[in-house]
Write an enzyme that holds these catalytic residues in place. Sequence first.
Site, PDB file in Angstrom:
ATOM      1  NE  ARG A  34      -6.600   4.603   5.819  1.00 19.68           N
ATOM      2  CZ  ARG A  34      -5.613   5.123   6.540  1.00 19.68           C
ATOM      3  NH1 ARG A  34      -5.716   5.211   7.850  1.00 19.68           N
ATOM      4  NH2 ARG A  34      -4.519   5.577   5.967  1.00 19.68           N
ATOM      5  CB  VAL A  66       8.188   5.964  14.527  1.00 18.21           C
ATOM      6  CG1 VAL A  66       7.834   6.713  13.249  1.00 18.21           C
ATOM      7  CG2 VAL A  66       9.453   5.123  14.323  1.00 18.21           C
ATOM      8  NE  ARG A  84      -1.365  12.804   8.177  1.00 15.12           N
ATOM      9  CZ  ARG A  84      -0.085  12.827   7.801  1.00 15.12           C
ATOM     10  NH1 ARG A  84       0.461  11.752   7.318  1.00 15.12           N
ATOM     11  NH2 ARG A  84       0.613  13.934   7.887  1.00 15.12           N
ATOM     12  NE  ARG A 137       1.588  10.450  10.492  1.00 11.43           N
ATOM     13  CZ  ARG A 137       0.951   9.469   9.850  1.00 11.43           C
ATOM     14  NH1 ARG A 137      -0.208   9.068  10.307  1.00 11.43           N
ATOM     15  NH2 ARG A 137       1.429   8.911   8.768  1.00 11.43           N
ATOM     16  CE  LYS A 154      -1.519   1.584   4.131  1.00 12.30           C
ATOM     17  NZ  LYS A 154      -1.226   2.991   4.507  1.00 12.30           N
ATOM     18  CG  ASN A 155       2.421   2.602   3.536  1.00 10.69           C
ATOM     19  OD1 ASN A 155       1.266   2.964   3.302  1.00 10.69           O
ATOM     20  ND2 ASN A 155       2.852   2.292   4.733  1.00 10.69           N
ATOM     21  CB  CYS A 167      -4.120  10.522  11.811  1.00 15.85           C
ATOM     22  SG  CYS A 167      -2.573   9.682  12.148  1.00 15.85           S
ATOM     23  CG  ASP A 202       3.488   1.048   9.563  1.00 19.19           C
ATOM     24  OD1 ASP A 202       3.712   1.259   8.367  1.00 19.19           O
ATOM     25  OD2 ASP A 202       3.287   1.952  10.398  1.00 19.19           O
TER      26      ASP A 202
HETATM   27  C1  EPZ Z   1       4.798   6.658   6.323  1.00 22.31           C
HETATM   28  O1  EPZ Z   1       4.088   7.719   6.944  1.00 22.31           O
HETATM   29  C2  EPZ Z   1       3.805   5.508   6.221  1.00 22.31           C
HETATM   30  N1  EPZ Z   1       2.648   5.923   5.424  1.00 22.31           N
HETATM   31  C3  EPZ Z   1       3.336   5.111   7.627  1.00 22.31           C
HETATM   32  O2  EPZ Z   1       2.472   3.985   7.484  1.00 22.31           O
HETATM   33  C4  EPZ Z   1       4.555   4.685   8.435  1.00 22.31           C
HETATM   34  O3  EPZ Z   1       4.155   4.359   9.745  1.00 22.31           O
HETATM   35  C5  EPZ Z   1       5.554   5.848   8.470  1.00 22.31           C
HETATM   36  O4  EPZ Z   1       5.909   6.232   7.126  1.00 22.31           O
HETATM   37  C6  EPZ Z   1       6.833   5.474   9.204  1.00 22.31           C
HETATM   38  O5  EPZ Z   1       7.423   4.376   8.593  1.00 22.31           O
HETATM   39  C7  EPZ Z   1       2.755   5.930   4.077  1.00 22.31           C
HETATM   40  O6  EPZ Z   1       3.801   5.641   3.514  1.00 22.31           O
HETATM   41  C8  EPZ Z   1       1.526   6.329   3.311  1.00 22.31           C
HETATM   42  P1  EPZ Z   1       7.097   9.844   8.426  1.00 22.31           P
HETATM   43  P2  EPZ Z   1       4.755   9.212   6.975  1.00 22.31           P
HETATM   44  O7  EPZ Z   1       7.059  11.147   7.705  1.00 22.31           O
HETATM   45  O8  EPZ Z   1       5.525   9.436   5.738  1.00 22.31           O
HETATM   46  C9  EPZ Z   1       8.008  13.023  11.816  1.00 22.31           C
HETATM   47  C10 EPZ Z   1       0.526   2.713   7.857  1.00 22.31           C
HETATM   48  O9  EPZ Z   1       0.035   2.211   8.885  1.00 22.31           O
HETATM   49  N2  EPZ Z   1       7.900  14.047  10.762  1.00 22.31           N
HETATM   50  O10 EPZ Z   1       8.212   8.906   8.138  1.00 22.31           O
HETATM   51  O11 EPZ Z   1       3.688  10.182   7.322  1.00 22.31           O
HETATM   52  C11 EPZ Z   1       6.647  12.436  12.169  1.00 22.31           C
HETATM   53  O12 EPZ Z   1       6.012  13.225  13.146  1.00 22.31           O
HETATM   54  C12 EPZ Z   1       1.095   4.117   7.920  1.00 22.31           C
HETATM   55  O13 EPZ Z   1       0.606   2.147   6.753  1.00 22.31           O
HETATM   56  C13 EPZ Z   1       8.234  15.365  11.056  1.00 22.31           C
HETATM   57  O14 EPZ Z   1       8.615  15.678  12.179  1.00 22.31           O
HETATM   58  O15 EPZ Z   1       5.728   9.075   8.209  1.00 22.31           O
HETATM   59  C14 EPZ Z   1       6.999  11.078  12.710  1.00 22.31           C
HETATM   60  O16 EPZ Z   1       7.319  11.218  14.082  1.00 22.31           O
HETATM   61  C15 EPZ Z   1       0.954   4.755   9.290  1.00 22.31           C
HETATM   62  N3  EPZ Z   1       8.127  16.307  10.084  1.00 22.31           N
HETATM   63  C16 EPZ Z   1       8.263  10.691  11.942  1.00 22.31           C
HETATM   64  O17 EPZ Z   1       8.735  11.902  11.323  1.00 22.31           O
HETATM   65  C17 EPZ Z   1       7.710  16.000   8.816  1.00 22.31           C
HETATM   66  O18 EPZ Z   1       7.650  16.904   7.957  1.00 22.31           O
HETATM   67  C18 EPZ Z   1       8.032   9.653  10.856  1.00 22.31           C
HETATM   68  O19 EPZ Z   1       7.025  10.148  10.000  1.00 22.31           O
HETATM   69  C19 EPZ Z   1       7.361  14.654   8.529  1.00 22.31           C
HETATM   70  C20 EPZ Z   1       7.472  13.696   9.513  1.00 22.31           C
END
Ligand code: EPZ
Length: 462
Positions: A415, A345, A107, A136, A35-36, A131, A323
């Site tokens: 989802r 995370v 999102r 996020r 999915k991701n 969320c 995840d």
């Molecule tokens: C991706 O989300 C995945 N979603 C998530 O999967 C997954 O849990 C996550 O990566 C971590 O591996 C998709 O790919 C669609 P991040 P993403 O930006 O990109 C901080 C699922 O269940 N951060 O890597 O939104 C954030 O707060 C979903 O399939 C900032 O601080 O995750 C978090 O603590 C849930 N500033 C950390 O980074 C930013 O601008 C990781 O978030 C962006 C992120």
Amino acid sequence: MQRMEALKKEISLLPFLKVEGKRKLSGHMRVSGAKNSALVLMAASLLTNEVVYLRNVPQLTDIDVMSRLLRAIGSKLSQDSNTLTLNTSELKLSSSHLPYELVHALRASFVCIGPLLARLGEVKIPLPGGCKIGTRPIDEHIQGLRALGARVQIENDYVVAKVISPQQRLTGVRIKFNCKSVGATETILMAATLAQGTTILENAAQEPEIQDLATMLNKMGAKIQGAGTSQITIEGVDRLKGCMHSVIPDRIEAGTFLIASAITRSTLTISPVIPEHLESVISKLQKCGCLIEYSDNTLSIIPRESLQAVDITTSPFPGFPTDLQAPFMALMTTVKGTSKIEETVFENRMQHVGELQRMGAKILLEGNTAFVVGGNILKATSITGGDLRSCAAMVIASLAANGTSIVQGLEHLDRGYEDLSPKLNGVGASITRSHSQVQKTSNLTTKTYEDTQNLYSDTEVA
Ligand code: EPZ
């Protein structure tokens, strides 16, 4: 009489799973496309005016929402079971305003800001918002786009971005992310493919989905090196062409199946799998007493009858994936010993703890660290998953519980898991998916588990 009327008014149709516990599983489970990965590959199709063919796309509600969003901004998109055909030749400037309700529904669609800015020179996209698992933020996305030469402002709940240079083209630059962010790395990687000059990303996220994105972009004519490491170099090109690409297998779904095998102490094979995408999960399952072997693209798992507790700390790839933290915690409630589970995370990804405790699990939660005292039999009851992966954890826990459980929150599960119940029933589980009348949470007295039972009627096999 008023009370029944009030209850009738409160009643609404909610789907739920009825899961018979303590059944042994055996056989083979098929892993769907990731999915991701599929979501960001769909966004990447915005970078070219030629046709992109995506195969092995899972049929999920998240994919449906992304499809609706791309159509809403002018993409011609058709789906034939697991194959998508995406044609954005008619993208126009008005396309650059993404619909509020669709970005809020998914999102992950925020990554479209990168390709749209690179392709059209400007974009207006709603703030994706937080969320249940966390706030996020998107600061890394915004800072990266500014570094590439865009003016980016937040105006009344929208992000408005415009390329500053008169040539309407982003400029390659060195960018060091403050944290490893999958989404921010994807946004900037896509935007940089069409920039003037070379971009170097440091402290980039290394997830397999980013490697898959770079593979497809290079097929389209991009010049990307280092994807999957923390430093990625992108030499900008003038245009990208169409391509055919097959989505990698979903490592999180595969990990969920391995955990289902371990919690039911059943031997399973699963495929297709790319083992290096699951190394951290495989090593933790081996440590707790599962024999895991790999041949061709198939993993086989043979759990010992008595498994041991192991500690996990989630972290960005190649660490243990956040995840799979919730499903793994469900497993730890059934093994001997105490395990320490640390979520580093996301700031609010422990919602499944309360539901597992209602099943009799002994868990002490301190902030984002859970101490799971294993070794007891979970008892079947009515449980609800509050987000995608905690709902998966509820299904996994129900497989091992004494009795028949009712799992709600399927709007989350659908989802991210394609046909989860049919796949589990295919290896011997007994799960029925029903729509029935249940009481919405309200100030009416909470139904006991037995009372709730007679509200449900089996209507369809999942
Ligand atoms: C991706 O989300 C995945 N979603 C998530 O999967 C997954 O849990 C996550 O990566 C971590 O591996 C998709 O790919 C669609 P991040 P993403 O930006 O990109 C901080 C699922 O269940 N951060 O890597 O939104 C954030 O707060 C979903 O399939 C900032 O601080 O995750 C978090 O603590 C849930 N500033 C950390 O980074 C930013 O601008 C990781 O978030 C962006 C992120």
